[in-house]
Write a protein that holds these residues in place. Sequence first.
Motif, PDB file in Angstrom:
ATOM      1  N   TYR A  96       0.766  -1.239   0.085  1.00  0.00           N
ATOM      2  CA  TYR A  96      -0.084   0.079   0.143  1.00  0.00           C
ATOM      3  C   TYR A  96       0.845   1.255  -0.024  1.00  0.00           C
ATOM      4  CZ  TYR A  96      -3.723  -3.070   0.782  1.00  0.00           C
ATOM      5  OH  TYR A  96      -4.756  -4.248   0.671  1.00  0.00           O
ATOM      6  N   ASN A  99      -0.412   3.470  -2.986  1.00  0.00           N
ATOM      7  CA  ASN A  99      -1.769   4.069  -2.919  1.00  0.00           C
ATOM      8  C   ASN A  99      -2.812   4.105  -1.926  1.00  0.00           C
ATOM      9  OD1 ASN A  99      -2.148   1.029  -2.739  1.00  0.00           O
ATOM     10  ND2 ASN A  99      -3.979   1.009  -4.032  1.00  0.00           N
ATOM     11  N   ALA A 100      -1.991   3.838  -0.597  1.00  0.00           N
ATOM     12  CA  ALA A 100      -2.976   3.578   0.605  1.00  0.00           C
ATOM     13  C   ALA A 100      -3.846   4.811   0.667  1.00  0.00           C
ATOM     14  CB  ALA A 100      -1.973   3.862   1.903  1.00  0.00           C
ATOM     15  N   LYS A 101      -3.492   6.214   0.206  1.00  0.00           N
ATOM     16  CA  LYS A 101      -4.342   7.270   0.495  1.00  0.00           C
ATOM     17  C   LYS A 101      -5.738   7.037  -0.459  1.00  0.00           C
ATOM     18  CE  LYS A 101      -1.358  10.620  -2.069  1.00  0.00           C
ATOM     19  NZ  LYS A 101      -0.719  11.705  -1.929  1.00  0.00           N
ATOM     20  N   ASP A 102      -5.557   6.561  -1.651  1.00  0.00           N
ATOM     21  CA  ASP A 102      -6.319   6.622  -2.901  1.00  0.00           C
ATOM     22  C   ASP A 102      -7.267   5.436  -2.773  1.00  0.00           C
ATOM     23  OD1 ASP A 102      -5.290   8.722  -4.130  1.00  0.00           O
ATOM     24  OD2 ASP A 102      -3.558   7.573  -4.852  1.00  0.00           O
ATOM     25  N   THR A 103      -7.065   4.350  -1.523  1.00  0.00           N
ATOM     26  CA  THR A 103      -8.050   3.479  -1.529  1.00  0.00           C
ATOM     27  C   THR A 103      -9.269   3.802  -0.706  1.00  0.00           C
ATOM     28  OG1 THR A 103      -7.185   2.611   0.803  1.00  0.00           O
ATOM     29  CG2 THR A 103      -5.948   1.979  -1.330  1.00  0.00           C
ATOM     30  N   TYR A 118       5.965   6.401   4.159  1.00  0.00           N
ATOM     31  CA  TYR A 118       4.344   6.477   4.002  1.00  0.00           C
ATOM     32  C   TYR A 118       3.946   7.923   4.364  1.00  0.00           C
ATOM     33  CZ  TYR A 118       1.997   2.046   3.651  1.00  0.00           C
ATOM     34  OH  TYR A 118       1.387   1.022   2.933  1.00  0.00           O
ATOM     35  N   HIS A 123       0.230   9.439   2.901  1.00  0.00           N
ATOM     36  CA  HIS A 123      -0.830   8.515   3.242  1.00  0.00           C
ATOM     37  C   HIS A 123      -1.381   8.839   4.611  1.00  0.00           C
ATOM     38  CE1 HIS A 123      -0.066   6.594  -0.609  1.00  0.00           C
ATOM     39  NE2 HIS A 123       1.105   6.181  -0.125  1.00  0.00           N
ATOM     40  N   ASN A 445      -6.058   7.049   6.981  1.00  0.00           N
ATOM     41  CA  ASN A 445      -5.927   7.300   5.396  1.00  0.00           C
ATOM     42  C   ASN A 445      -6.191   8.850   5.661  1.00  0.00           C
ATOM     43  OD1 ASN A 445      -6.272   8.069   2.977  1.00  0.00           O
ATOM     44  ND2 ASN A 445      -7.338   6.142   2.442  1.00  0.00           N
ATOM     45  N   SER A 446      -5.087   9.648   5.085  1.00  0.00           N
ATOM     46  CA  SER A 446      -5.120  10.717   5.176  1.00  0.00           C
ATOM     47  C   SER A 446      -6.110  11.604   4.261  1.00  0.00           C
ATOM     48  CB  SER A 446      -3.688  11.537   4.266  1.00  0.00           C
ATOM     49  OG  SER A 446      -3.623  11.094   3.248  1.00  0.00           O
ATOM     50  N   ASN A 447      -6.910  10.812   3.135  1.00  0.00           N
ATOM     51  CA  ASN A 447      -7.968  11.379   2.477  1.00  0.00           C
ATOM     52  C   ASN A 447      -9.255  11.292   3.311  1.00  0.00           C
ATOM     53  OD1 ASN A 447      -6.291  12.601   0.506  1.00  0.00           O
ATOM     54  ND2 ASN A 447      -6.688  10.645  -0.696  1.00  0.00           N
TER      55      ASN A 447
END
Length: 577
Positions: A96, A99-103, A118, A123, A445-447
């Motif tokens: 991850y 792409n962690a933040k985009d999951t 990270y 992320h 998750n930052s998002n």
Amino acid sequence: MKALKKVLSLILSAGMLMGMAACGQKVDDGGSNSAKDDPTKTTIKLCYYNGGLRDVWIKNAISEFENTFADYSFENGKKGVHVDLDSAKDHRGPNYLINAKDTDYSMFMLEDVDYYDYKVAGHLLDVTDIVKAKAITGVENGALVSSESKTIEGKMYSDAKTFYDLDGKYYALPFHASTLNLNYNVEIFENYGLYFAKGKTAEGLTDAELESKLPELFTADKDNLSDGPDGKAGTYDDGMPATFADMKALVKYMKTTGVTPFIWTGKSNFYITMLANAVWSDIVGADEMRANLSLEGEADDLVTLDENGNIVYDAGKIKTVKEALMGDTAYKFHLSEGKLHALEFIEMIFESSDNYYEGSVNGGFTHLDAQKFFIKAGTSQYPNVGILIDGTWWDSEGRDYYDTVGDKTYLKRKYGIMPIPKLDASHIGEKETKLISCNSSVFINSNVTGAQKKAAETFFSWLHSDKALALFTKETAIMREFDYTLSSADLAGMSYYGQMNYGIFRNDNVDVVAYRPLSDNAVRNSSILHEQRWGWTTAKTNSVADMIYTNKMSAEEIFKAVYNYYSTNWQTVYSKA
């Protein structure tokens, strides 16, 4: 770390930090939480690595969390919270990093998490306010409240604070605190009388004397046990080998009783490297190991080499010097006499093929195989095996194997953790040093935004309450890097092994060190500090098992080869500020 270097993204772009091969892997994926999304509740999705810890504890935690906050509204028009658990063995940190933040995951609980990479990748949500506050424990009058006496930060181990604190900010917290151990079968030790008797030791005995006096050293009488490595009666290590000489005598005696001393996975031979780290740490102590992990600090046991690279002796003892090391001279940590003796300990294990189960040197023999043989020792076609070389996670990971051992469930079986014996009698009573392996982290998750963000932050906080921390340890037998207390009821519901591990972490005579870079300089050079490489890299390999078993190298040959590699290549492998 007090400063996150601006150049970190360039330095760590290869993504290496402490990524380890699996610290125990689950046989099946485990799947998701059984409950479906409820449109009347706020839903957060958790990505969880379902390895040696299994996912029983997190399912229990989720149920407790959802019940506790069932009447709280995280958003208008909804009441309560649902945690959608995605639990699988392939949920590892490296998977991850891109792409962690985009999951669609709100939170992650993973191994092999490169915290700094990270962070650079964006992320990680800033959780500073959560960490510096008391953990949320419930709801009163429609508001989130805490019944804790300390903040989450106030409960953290000092090494964890050093690592996760970036300029006063937190973006994740440590997950599990697993250690690589000599795990022993208490029932076999009791039945075969493998405990050292009061006042007995192999120290100072010649080979001939040991041969004749060997049976006299041991007993099955639990009221007549030696004081063990800590030199105190009435503690968890009573009857255990106090010194290297005692350990050799124990191995010798075990074989006379028909007990195979050791078993481990032949497939993952880095377990032997991790054991070498554990022995090295215990010999040199917490301060010198932290100096290693900082690439700066004082080492008081540096071996003197002559102009030909040979070890210098003075009056029959290795001549050592004390030196403050930093940066350009940090390669000298590999002159540690403690490391040489750690290699001798591993060499002792491989000294004879009847010291270990044959599968331990077979590349097809997995960690699960080793656990199964250990648990089923003495039943059916399984040989009596006394000591399993494995991480704390084995107690949880191997539980499926108890169902075919009569009515002895894991709660009825007795396994213990053998402390690393001291080098010789002069070191008995010195503090024990335990080394936490397998870098793992919990983060948001930052998002994530809105109600999901608030719910995730609440879950993150609640997971670090005393109640949730105790729930984790009660089920897994593993500790977390926080100061918390289990109740007598919690302990009564735990395995013998789990109770012992809890006691070790709370023992004032035990120092716990986490294997993480502990300075900005160490972070910048995290690739060479990797747990499987730092202490043991030569020009050809970094596997201690391969060097001793396959290449037939002696402890001294390995010691000199490792130092030669670093002293020759330091200017190439070391990155300056």
